[in-house]
Design a protein around this motif. Structure first.
Motif, PDB file in Angstrom:
ATOM      1  N   ASN A 174      26.369  -3.648  15.652  1.00  0.00           N
ATOM      2  CA  ASN A 174      24.003  -4.523  15.508  1.00  0.00           C
ATOM      3  C   ASN A 174      23.732  -3.278  16.087  1.00  0.00           C
ATOM      4  O   ASN A 174      21.751  -3.670  15.595  1.00  0.00           O
ATOM      5  N   ASN A 175      23.627  -1.901  15.784  1.00  0.00           N
ATOM      6  CA  ASN A 175      22.692  -1.154  15.022  1.00  0.00           C
ATOM      7  C   ASN A 175      22.437  -0.714  13.521  1.00  0.00           C
ATOM      8  O   ASN A 175      21.635  -0.518  13.097  1.00  0.00           O
ATOM      9  N   LEU A 176      23.278  -1.286  13.082  1.00  0.00           N
ATOM     10  CA  LEU A 176      24.158  -0.609  11.207  1.00  0.00           C
ATOM     11  C   LEU A 176      22.380  -1.466  10.275  1.00  0.00           C
ATOM     12  O   LEU A 176      21.861  -1.369   9.931  1.00  0.00           O
ATOM     13  N   ASP A 177      22.103  -2.944  11.115  1.00  0.00           N
ATOM     14  CA  ASP A 177      21.165  -3.734   9.957  1.00  0.00           C
ATOM     15  C   ASP A 177      19.266  -2.497  10.042  1.00  0.00           C
ATOM     16  O   ASP A 177      18.128  -3.081   9.561  1.00  0.00           O
ATOM     17  N   ARG A 178      19.596  -1.657  11.218  1.00  0.00           N
ATOM     18  CA  ARG A 178      17.883  -1.139  11.735  1.00  0.00           C
ATOM     19  C   ARG A 178      18.462  -0.237  10.925  1.00  0.00           C
ATOM     20  O   ARG A 178      17.270   0.831  10.454  1.00  0.00           O
ATOM     21  N   ILE A 179      18.999   0.818   9.605  1.00  0.00           N
ATOM     22  CA  ILE A 179      18.764   1.758   9.287  1.00  0.00           C
ATOM     23  C   ILE A 179      18.359   1.389   7.770  1.00  0.00           C
ATOM     24  O   ILE A 179      19.193   0.985   7.066  1.00  0.00           O
ATOM     25  N   ARG A 180      17.810   2.408   7.389  1.00  0.00           N
ATOM     26  CA  ARG A 180      17.123   1.818   6.212  1.00  0.00           C
ATOM     27  C   ARG A 180      16.625   3.781   5.978  1.00  0.00           C
ATOM     28  O   ARG A 180      16.583   4.482   6.597  1.00  0.00           O
ATOM     29  N   GLU A 181      16.733   3.401   4.329  1.00  0.00           N
ATOM     30  CA  GLU A 181      16.084   5.134   4.181  1.00  0.00           C
ATOM     31  C   GLU A 181      14.776   5.588   4.692  1.00  0.00           C
ATOM     32  O   GLU A 181      14.841   6.952   5.093  1.00  0.00           O
ATOM     33  N   GLU A 182      14.188   4.406   4.954  1.00  0.00           N
ATOM     34  CA  GLU A 182      12.583   4.625   5.411  1.00  0.00           C
ATOM     35  C   GLU A 182      12.925   5.707   7.220  1.00  0.00           C
ATOM     36  O   GLU A 182      12.514   6.269   7.206  1.00  0.00           O
ATOM     37  N   VAL A 183      13.857   6.098   7.515  1.00  0.00           N
ATOM     38  CA  VAL A 183      14.523   6.016   9.357  1.00  0.00           C
ATOM     39  C   VAL A 183      14.221   7.438   8.690  1.00  0.00           C
ATOM     40  O   VAL A 183      14.269   8.225   9.782  1.00  0.00           O
TER      41      VAL A 183
END
Ligand SMILES: [Zn+2]
Length: 318
Positions: A183-192
């Motif tokens: 449930n944390n995977l969708d929070r990770i993106r390039e910008e992070v």
């Protein structure tokens, strides 16, 4: 007035004269301060300033005792408890791990323990000692982005994936939040970003040392992680959810939350330390609790994430 509130009120009145308990309870000192009125938590933080380093050391000692309790005493209880009850030990201690995470990792994320950059190391070390090294660096970056964008486009707390799932079925969304790690995977993106490699390595080193010395069984560790994730999910469902009334977040009750429930103040002033937030929370009216949040999420059709109530929200621009 309950006895905890009465006791805290009496103690606060001794050190901070002129406190208006009614205004604090109704959060008027935050929403419509009178001329010259200073927020309770800011006054308390200023009063505690000379003892900040001592308090930080005490928090760290408490944290280390908690780590030992969870991975050593908890493991032994898990092994000794009758089969039917054994699973309850790690699930309940997951609530303590969540509290320890708030007390040190979340505090270090805001530089509230010893100040950054020391807190960057202390926070990653604490993540390791809690045997959650896969969160190193990323948690801090995701959380700071959440503060910068709270309820706006790009808030890491409410992603496009969560919005789609929630629109389809609240139950499906709830199940997703109850899946640890995934449930944390969708929070990770390039910008992070990825963060410092040295910070990640330090967290893994601390985790390996903790595991090597205390050797909790794998099944026990998995159940603790499940417990931490569950209380974290319940917290999310009250923190920034509701029937929007212009707020960024709610003020709520969370067991062993170390002041995290004083969330409206936390978002306004992230540099106010956890223990000060905890004292303030005892004197403030709550919008709900971790239990009312889950009930509203599942059964109240108008209850939703505050992002979805913003003027610019269309349903697709999360
Ligand atoms: Zn925060």
């Amino acid at each position: 007035m309950n006895c905890i509130r009465r006791l805290v009120s009496a103690l606060i009145a001794r050190v901070l004269p002129g406190i208006d308990g009614g205004r604090i309870w109704n959060r008027l000192d935050m929403h419509s301060p009178e001329s010259g009125e200073i927020l309770l938590e800011i006054r308390l933080m200023q009063w505690l300033q000379p003892w900040r380093q001592t308090l930080a050391a005490a928090m760290l000692a408490f944290f280390l005792a908690g780590v030992w309790l969870v991975w050593s005493v908890g493991s032994a209880l898990f092994a000794a408890a009758p089969h039917g009850l054994a699973f309850a030990v790690p699930l309940l201690l997951g609530v303590l791990v969540h509290g320890l995470f708030i007390l040190i990792v979340h505090e270090c994320t805001h530089g509230n323990v010893f100040g950054r950059p020391v807190d960057d190391w202390v926070g990653n070390g604490a993540i390791g000692l809690l045997l959650l090294p896969f969160l190193a660096e990323r948690y801090q970056m995701v959380h700071r982005l959440h503060h910068r964008r709270a309820n706006q486009v790009g808030d890491t707390n409410w992603t496009p994936f969560r919005q789609r799932l929630f629109r389809r079925s609240r139950w499906l969304y709830a199940l997703y939040e109850l899946l640890p790690v995934v449930n944390n995977l969708d929070r990770i993106r390039e910008e992070v970003g990825r963060g410092r490699r040295s910070g990640v390595a330090f967290a893994w080193l601390c985790a390996a040392a903790t595991y090597g010395i205390l050797q909790p069984p794998l099944a026990y560790w998995l159940l603790v992680v499940l417990g931490v994730n569950t209380i974290n999910a319940l917290r999310l469902w009250v923190e920034h959810f509701g029937h929007y009334a212009g707020r960024v977040s709610n003020t709520y009750y969370c067991p062993l939350g170390f002041g995290i429930g004083n969330h409206e103040v936390h978002h306004r002033y992230p540099r106010i330390p956890a223990l000060v937030l905890a004292v303030g929370l005892a004197l403030r009216r709550k919008d709900g609790s971790v239990l009312t949040g889950v009930r509203s999420l599942l059964f109240d059709k108008r209850y939703a994430h505050f992002r979805t109530f913003q003027d610019d929200f269309t349903g697709d621009n999360v």
